[in-house]
Structures are given as C-alpha cells and as structure tokens.
Design an enzyme around this catalytic site. Structure first.
Site, PDB file in Angstrom:
ATOM      1  CE  LYS A   9       0.839   1.361   4.427  1.00  0.00           C
ATOM      2  NZ  LYS A   9       1.621   2.502   4.651  1.00  0.00           N
ATOM      3  CG  ASP A 132      -0.712  -0.014   8.117  1.00  0.00           C
ATOM      4  OD1 ASP A 132      -1.407   0.959   8.414  1.00  0.00           O
ATOM      5  OD2 ASP A 132       0.509   0.028   7.885  1.00  0.00           O
TER       6      ASP A 132
END
Ligand code: C5P
Length: 289
Positions: A9, A132
């Site tokens: 990401k 995350d």
C-alpha cells in the site's frame, strides 16, 4: 495449498493526532493498494514451518506477523493441524509500504480457507494483528481512520502510475510515531490539487504528518526527496512512516523511465500502478484442514 498475492500500500495522505490513552495515534489517511505484491503460500504439513520462497530467512521467523495471523485463525478454528507457511517477499521491509501487514492479511485469508473459518470472521481479526492489516484486507482506495481499523472504501482511482523509490534506510513505525510525539507542530507543505492525477484531486491537499518525524529519525530523507523532486520536476511524497518516496506520473512507461535512473544506493525503485484489491487468490489446491 492456497497461494495469495498480497499487495503493498501507499499512503497518499496521512494526518496524525495526539496519542490516545492506549498509546496509538488517531489517523486520517488516504490509502491505495498498488500492483507490487508478496506471495503467501499456506499448506497442511507434518510440522509447523515458516520459510522464505526465495531461500533466505524469514524476518523474525515464528515471530513474523504473518505467522501470528495464521495462529490467530488456527486458534479460532480450534485446529491442531501443523502448516507450512511460505513467504515470497518482493515488497521492501520497514519501508512504509505495508509489506508485513499485507503478508499478514494474505495469511489471514489463506488460513481462513484452509481451516474453514468464514471470511467475515477472518476480516474481523485484522486489527488484533496490526494497524494496517484491516486496510490490506480490503484494499483499493480508502479513507482509513481510528488507529487504522476503520476502513471506508472509495471509488477506484486510475489513470496514473507512481514512481516509487525506497531510500537506503529501514524505519520502524513505532520509532517514527515516537519522534512525531517529540516534535512541536512540525508542518509539511501540502501537495495542491493541480499537480495530482485528476482522479485524486478531490482528496487534495495531501499531507503526510509523519514526514518531519521520519526526517528526525533519518535526516538523509530530505536529500533524497529534494533530489527526486529536482529530477522529476514534481512534488515527491512519503508513504506511511517512510522511508518510501513517490511521485505521480501519467502512466507506467513514464514512471518506469523516471525510476530507471535513480540515485545510487536506493533499496528499490519501481514503477507501480494502483490495484483495486488488497489481496488476490492465486492458487487453491484442495487440502482443507
Ligand atoms: O499496530 P502496529 O503494531 O502495526 O503498530 C506499530 C506501532 O506503531 C505501534 O506500536 C505504535 O507505536 C505505532 N502506531 C501508532 N498509531 C497508529 C498505528 C501505529 O502509534 N495508528
């Protein structure tokens, strides 16, 4: 055996608030999955093993976040079955690209299928593994709040590529947040809408509040950022807690040209495009535990 591609990401923006009583910082982030992935393979075995797909050691061995993710699912399934977990790493570690979280998310999905735990239950296990991980379980483009566990997906963004450079330093997220606590209102200049791809302009201005903290830990970042901004003739942003730096390009070919000739010593330089998902099943062979 189940193989899952687990996507890195990038944070286009990351606002950070003062630490909560539990020590975590409230965030408001714009997260995007990208087409740069590790591969997680999980299979039944005679004994528990965690190995690297490329032959080298796995960071932290059984202390690896992906192993914790597998164990969490196996506990829920109350299964005694040993497994072989193989991690093929391509995403640089401690780079602000969420590689460890992506591997953990991919492992949650794989273990859910191997042990027959419903996907809804597996999705709910993300926050206990890492901040995350909930985003990596969803992927695409999303606004992420709380300490990372609240993920609000947005319509896919497309029509651009990123030139991504990982400077030669590893940054531990906890150290960068701790450095942020010690800084007084260090402000980053926001990136205005007109220099962003059209599909992202509505989200401007973009700011990463952790940048000054990452520079406090690794001062070389300022030089890398200035060098890339001068070479590329455009703003350069940092992902997550760093050190990964990126700029926006029209397409993959332009981003590749920009990353072909980067300063000596970078840990990695890649041209990446946005991905609409955080993970993807690559192979399933029937050996349900
Ligand atoms: O959740 P995770 O274990 O990935 O976080 C690593 C460290 O980063 C935490 O121990 C904490 O120090 C810091 N962190 C934070 N606020 C967040 C996310 C992470 O302070 N929202």
């Amino acid at each position: 055996m189940i193989e899952v591609a687990a996507h890195a990401k990038v944070n286009f923006g990351l606002r950070v608030g003062s630490p909560r009583p539990d020590g975590y910082h409230p965030i408001h982030g714009l997260f995007q999955s990208v087409q740069w992935s590790d591969q997680v393979a999980l299979a039944q075995s005679d004994e528990d093993t965690i190995t690297s797909g490329s032959g080298g050691p796995v960071v932290d061995g059984f202390g690896n976040l992906a192993w914790s993710a597998m164990e969490a699912v196996r506990r829920v399934a109350a299964s005694p079955h040993p497994v072989r977990l193989t991690l093929t790493k391509r995403i640089p570690v401690a780079a602000g690209l969420g590689g460890g979280s992506a591997d953990a998310a991919g492992t949650l999905v794989a273990a859910g299928r191997l042990f027959g735990v419903p996907e809804s239950e597996v999705m709910a296990m993300g926050p206990e593994i890492g901040s995350d991980v909930p985003f990596c379980l969803v992927g695409g483009l999303a606004v992420v709040t709380g300490r990372g566990e609240l993920v609000s997906p947005l319509a896919a963004s497309a029509g651009y590529a990123l030139g991504l450079v990982v400077p030669p330093v590893e940054l531990a997220t906890a150290l960068v947040f701790a450095a942020w606590d010690r800084l007084d209102d260090a402000a980053e200049s926001p990136v205005p809408p007109d220099v962003l791809p059209p599909s992202l302009r509505a989200h401007a201005p973009l700011v990463n509040d952790l940048y000054p903290a990452a520079v406090a830990v690794a001062p070389m970042l300022d030089e890398w950022r200035a060098e890339l901004a001068a070479r590329w003739g455009r703003p350069v942003l940092m992902s997550g807690s760093g050190p990964s730096l990126f700029g926006f390009f029209v397409d993959e070919a332009e981003a590749r040209e920009a990353t072909d000739d980067i300063p000596v010593g970078a840990r990695a330089a890649e041209a990446v495009v946005p991905a609409a998902v955080g993970w993807r099943i690559v192979t399933t062979k029937d050996d349900a535990a």
